[in-house]
Design an enzyme around this catalytic site. Structure first.
Site, PDB file in Angstrom:
ATOM      1  N   TYR A  74       0.801  -1.198  -0.019  1.00 22.38           N
ATOM      2  CA  TYR A  74       0.156   0.095  -0.177  1.00 22.38           C
ATOM      3  C   TYR A  74       0.880   1.224  -0.007  1.00 22.38           C
ATOM      4  CZ  TYR A  74      -4.199  -2.864   0.793  1.00 22.38           C
ATOM      5  OH  TYR A  74      -5.315  -3.648   0.610  1.00 22.38           O
TER       6      TYR A  74
ATOM      7  N   SER B  16     -13.368  -2.778  -0.453  1.00 22.83           N
ATOM      8  CA  SER B  16     -13.827  -1.795  -1.267  1.00 22.83           C
ATOM      9  C   SER B  16     -15.685  -2.010  -1.073  1.00 22.83           C
ATOM     10  CB  SER B  16     -13.830  -1.796  -2.795  1.00 22.83           C
ATOM     11  OG  SER B  16     -12.473  -1.393  -3.079  1.00 22.83           O
ATOM     12  N   PRO B  17     -16.036  -1.760   0.146  1.00 17.80           N
ATOM     13  CA  PRO B  17     -17.380  -2.026   0.369  1.00 17.80           C
ATOM     14  C   PRO B  17     -18.223  -0.966  -0.263  1.00 17.80           C
ATOM     15  CG  PRO B  17     -16.416  -1.012   2.383  1.00 17.80           C
ATOM     16  CD  PRO B  17     -15.120  -1.555   1.163  1.00 17.80           C
ATOM     17  N   LEU B  18     -17.751   0.125  -0.586  1.00 14.81           N
ATOM     18  CA  LEU B  18     -18.772   1.353  -1.270  1.00 14.81           C
ATOM     19  C   LEU B  18     -17.963   1.589  -2.870  1.00 14.81           C
ATOM     20  CD1 LEU B  18     -18.759   3.825   1.507  1.00 14.81           C
ATOM     21  CD2 LEU B  18     -20.249   2.459   0.844  1.00 14.81           C
TER      22      LEU B  18
ATOM     23  N   GLY C  40     -15.088   1.472  -3.912  1.00 16.82           N
ATOM     24  CA  GLY C  40     -14.214   2.339  -4.003  1.00 16.82           C
ATOM     25  C   GLY C  40     -14.423   3.746  -4.285  1.00 16.82           C
ATOM     26  N   GLY C  41     -15.519   4.294  -3.903  1.00 18.41           N
ATOM     27  CA  GLY C  41     -16.076   5.370  -4.092  1.00 18.41           C
ATOM     28  C   GLY C  41     -16.964   5.613  -5.328  1.00 18.41           C
ATOM     29  N   LYS C  42     -16.834   4.762  -6.209  1.00 16.84           N
ATOM     30  CA  LYS C  42     -17.480   4.969  -7.564  1.00 16.84           C
ATOM     31  C   LYS C  42     -19.053   5.041  -7.185  1.00 16.84           C
ATOM     32  CE  LYS C  42     -16.018   1.072  -9.786  1.00 16.84           C
ATOM     33  NZ  LYS C  42     -14.676   0.631  -9.452  1.00 16.84           N
TER      34      LYS C  42
ATOM     35  N   PHE D 286     -20.372   7.077  -5.560  1.00  9.96           N
ATOM     36  CA  PHE D 286     -20.710   8.367  -5.150  1.00  9.96           C
ATOM     37  C   PHE D 286     -20.254   9.135  -6.453  1.00  9.96           C
ATOM     38  CE2 PHE D 286     -19.472   6.171  -1.490  1.00  9.96           C
ATOM     39  CZ  PHE D 286     -20.836   6.427  -0.590  1.00  9.96           C
TER      40      PHE D 286
ATOM     41  N   GLU E 151     -19.495   7.694 -10.046  1.00  9.35           N
ATOM     42  CA  GLU E 151     -19.403   7.191 -11.509  1.00  9.35           C
ATOM     43  C   GLU E 151     -20.810   7.538 -12.000  1.00  9.35           C
ATOM     44  OE1 GLU E 151     -17.242   3.272 -12.340  1.00  9.35           O
ATOM     45  OE2 GLU E 151     -19.285   2.723 -12.572  1.00  9.35           O
TER      46      GLU E 151
HETATM   47  N1  LIG Z   1      -7.485  -7.549  -0.487  1.00 10.85           N
HETATM   48  C1  LIG Z   1      -7.538  -6.775  -1.470  1.00 10.85           C
HETATM   49  O1  LIG Z   1      -7.098  -6.977  -2.759  1.00 10.85           O
HETATM   50  C2  LIG Z   1      -7.836  -5.270  -1.526  1.00 10.85           C
HETATM   51  C3  LIG Z   1      -8.324  -4.591  -2.504  1.00 10.85           C
HETATM   52  C4  LIG Z   1      -8.628  -3.106  -2.195  1.00 10.85           C
HETATM   53  C5  LIG Z   1      -8.958  -2.693  -0.938  1.00 10.85           C
HETATM   54  N2  LIG Z   1      -8.535  -3.672   0.096  1.00 10.85           N
HETATM   55  C6  LIG Z   1      -8.827  -3.156   1.331  1.00 10.85           C
HETATM   56  O2  LIG Z   1     -10.135  -2.477   1.561  1.00 10.85           O
HETATM   57  C7  LIG Z   1     -10.009  -1.319   2.169  1.00 10.85           C
HETATM   58  C8  LIG Z   1     -11.162  -0.309   1.455  1.00 10.85           C
HETATM   59  O3  LIG Z   1     -11.189  -0.272   0.089  1.00 10.85           O
HETATM   60  P1  LIG Z   1     -11.682   1.013  -0.594  1.00 10.85           P
HETATM   61  O4  LIG Z   1     -10.848   1.982  -0.178  1.00 10.85           O
HETATM   62  O5  LIG Z   1     -11.692   0.969  -2.023  1.00 10.85           O
HETATM   63  O6  LIG Z   1     -13.065   1.330  -0.065  1.00 10.85           O
HETATM   64  P2  LIG Z   1     -14.347   1.825  -0.145  1.00 10.85           P
HETATM   65  O7  LIG Z   1     -14.970   2.280   0.989  1.00 10.85           O
HETATM   66  O8  LIG Z   1     -15.095   1.122  -1.140  1.00 10.85           O
HETATM   67  O9  LIG Z   1     -13.940   3.138  -0.881  1.00 10.85           O
HETATM   68  C9  LIG Z   1     -13.421   4.270  -0.508  1.00 10.85           C
HETATM   69  C10 LIG Z   1     -13.404   5.375  -1.088  1.00 10.85           C
HETATM   70  O10 LIG Z   1     -14.535   5.848  -1.300  1.00 10.85           O
HETATM   71  C11 LIG Z   1     -14.636   7.283  -0.862  1.00 10.85           C
HETATM   72  N3  LIG Z   1     -15.790   7.536   0.212  1.00 10.85           N
HETATM   73  C12 LIG Z   1     -16.047   6.902   1.119  1.00 10.85           C
HETATM   74  N4  LIG Z   1     -17.421   6.887   1.597  1.00 10.85           N
HETATM   75  C13 LIG Z   1     -17.801   8.081   0.681  1.00 10.85           C
HETATM   76  C14 LIG Z   1     -19.065   8.999   1.010  1.00 10.85           C
HETATM   77  N5  LIG Z   1     -19.634   8.810   2.045  1.00 10.85           N
HETATM   78  N6  LIG Z   1     -19.272   9.908  -0.116  1.00 10.85           N
HETATM   79  C15 LIG Z   1     -18.194   9.889  -0.945  1.00 10.85           C
HETATM   80  N7  LIG Z   1     -17.095   9.216  -1.118  1.00 10.85           N
HETATM   81  C16 LIG Z   1     -16.884   8.273  -0.060  1.00 10.85           C
HETATM   82  C17 LIG Z   1     -13.369   7.528  -0.092  1.00 10.85           C
HETATM   83  O11 LIG Z   1     -13.028   8.694  -0.326  1.00 10.85           O
HETATM   84  P3  LIG Z   1     -12.667   9.750   1.141  1.00 10.85           P
HETATM   85  O12 LIG Z   1     -11.460   9.203   1.542  1.00 10.85           O
HETATM   86  O13 LIG Z   1     -12.519  11.126   0.561  1.00 10.85           O
HETATM   87  O14 LIG Z   1     -13.765   9.691   1.990  1.00 10.85           O
HETATM   88  C18 LIG Z   1     -12.522   6.654  -0.890  1.00 10.85           C
HETATM   89  O15 LIG Z   1     -12.031   7.279  -2.044  1.00 10.85           O
HETATM   90  C19 LIG Z   1      -8.640  -0.616   1.559  1.00 10.85           C
HETATM   91  O16 LIG Z   1      -8.207   0.258   2.468  1.00 10.85           O
HETATM   92  C20 LIG Z   1      -7.950  -1.970   1.907  1.00 10.85           C
HETATM   93  O17 LIG Z   1      -7.628  -2.054   3.273  1.00 10.85           O
HETATM   94  C21 LIG Z   1      -8.134  -4.867  -0.061  1.00 10.85           C
END
Ligand SMILES: NC(=O)c1ccc[n+]([C@@H]2O[C@H](COP(=O)([O-])OP(=O)(O)OC[C@H]3O[C@@H](n4cnc5c(N)ncnc54)[C@H](OP(=O)(O)O)[C@@H]3O)[C@@H](O)[C@H]2O)c1
Length: 302
Positions: free
Chosen positions: A55, A212-214, A216-218, A220, A222
């Site tokens: 990371y 990426s439970p949201l 990855g932000g898409k 909000f 996309e």
């Molecule tokens: N095992 C794997 O292969 C793998 C791959 C990817 C990720 N991961 C893990 O999963 C974690 C989460 O993944 P992710 O970061 O993709 O998660 P995510 O929660 O789906 O997406 C996070 C993104 O969404 C935005 N976001 C979240 N809430 C929001 C809201 N209410 N309104 C607008 N934008 C919002 C965030 O921006 P802001 O920060 O500006 O709020 C950030 O850019 C990673 O940190 C990592 O630990 C694991």
């Protein structure tokens, strides 16, 4: 308050919602802000932090480890998850010529030991093989896992992004149990349902982690038809629930699955973390769950 949950019968215990640090380098936080973020998570009951060696181009573990050392947090009150097995081309790894996987004993042990140094800790709660490696030799993984377990450097092991056949092959050759499969799962990505990964976790009584439970932000930003359908469905259901937000309904949708997913949040925004945690108080009906599924796939069930 986020409750604790056990990933498998043998452990580890983690918070039902985990905080992920993949994007830590992008948040441009100083150390004091990162310390504040850690404390804010703990105040809400989020005690588990998800990392990977790669990371931030091999920098996030170190940024977090420095903050953790400053935070005064009792190490025994938190759980650190990290991953290994991907080799990135990075200025921090000048010997990597191309992106590749490495799940040899030597690489797994060296990567875990480096994570320990960066995170400034003497044990990792959960070490995951980040992605399935076509050259994986389960005997090498077993040797690495057993050595790390016996030395006390790693307490539990798991995988990420493994298909059921890949999971079962590795598990069948290990002397230590696999505690989880961390897969992508959200209202935007239902693949785990289609490929059997979720069912295998249920069969083995292990909890999957959802990255990426949201989306990855898409979700909000996309403009795709899928996201437009989803936003409309999530907003309507949120309104019916008395004012729940899109992120809350989307997380509640993951939490409703009987596999007991552990979502890994990816925001560095404390307010958004607090908002996501409130999803634990939302109980979607089966019809609401299917309405969101229909919005995701663009079609009704058969
Ligand atoms: N095992 C794997 O292969 C793998 C791959 C990817 C990720 N991961 C893990 O999963 C974690 C989460 O993944 P992710 O970061 O993709 O998660 P995510 O929660 O789906 O997406 C996070 C993104 O969404 C935005 N976001 C979240 N809430 C929001 C809201 N209410 N309104 C607008 N934008 C919002 C965030 O921006 P802001 O920060 O500006 O709020 C950030 O850019 C990673 O940190 C990592 O630990 C694991």
């Amino acid at each position: 308050m986020v409750p604790q949950i056990t990933l498998s019968r043998q452990g580890p215990q983690v918070s039902r919602i985990v905080h992920g640090l993949w994007r830590l380098g992008e948040w441009n936080m100083g150390e004091a802000q990162t310390v504040g973020l850690i404390h804010s998570c703990l105040e809400q009951g989020i005690t588990t932090f998800d990392h990977a060696d790669i990371y931030g181009g091999y920098t996030c573990e170190g940024l977090f480890g420095s903050a953790l050392a400053q935070s005064g947090v009792d190490r025994s009150k938190i759980q650190l998850v990290t991953k290994c097995g991907i080799k990135l081309v990075s200025k921090n790894r000048p010997d990597h010529r191309i992106k590749s996987y490495d799940t040899t004993r030597a690489h797994i042990v060296a990567s875990a030991e480096n994570s320990l140094r960066c995170l400034r800790t003497d044990y990792i709660d959960l070490l995951l093989i980040h992605r399935p490696d076509p050259l994986i030799d389960p005997r090498q993984v077993n040797e690495a896992f057993v050595a790390l377990k016996e030395s006390g450097k790693v307490r539990h092991f798991g995988v990420s992004n493994f298909l059921p056949s890949q999971f079962e092959l590795l598990a069948s050759k290990l002397d230590v149990p696999l505690a989880t499969n961390q897969i992508e799962y959200s209202v935007m990505n239902l693949n785990g349902q289609a490929d059997g990964s979720i069912e295998l976790c249920q069969k083995l009584e292990i909890r999957p982690m959802a990255w990426s439970p949201l989306g990855g932000g898409k979700l909000f930003y996309e403009a795709s038809e899928q996201v437009q359908r989803l936003r409309e469905a999530l907003q309507n259901i949120g309104r019916d629930l008395g004012g729940a937000s899109v992120d809350q309904v989307a997380i509640a949708w993951i939490l409703k699955h009987p596999a007991q997913f552990v979502p890994v949040l990816g925001t560095g925004n404390r307010g958004r973390i607090r908002s996501a945690v409130a999803a634990l108080d939302i109980e979607l009906s089966a019809e609401q769950w299917f309405e969101i599924r229909r919005a995701s796939l663009g079609q009704d069930i058969a």
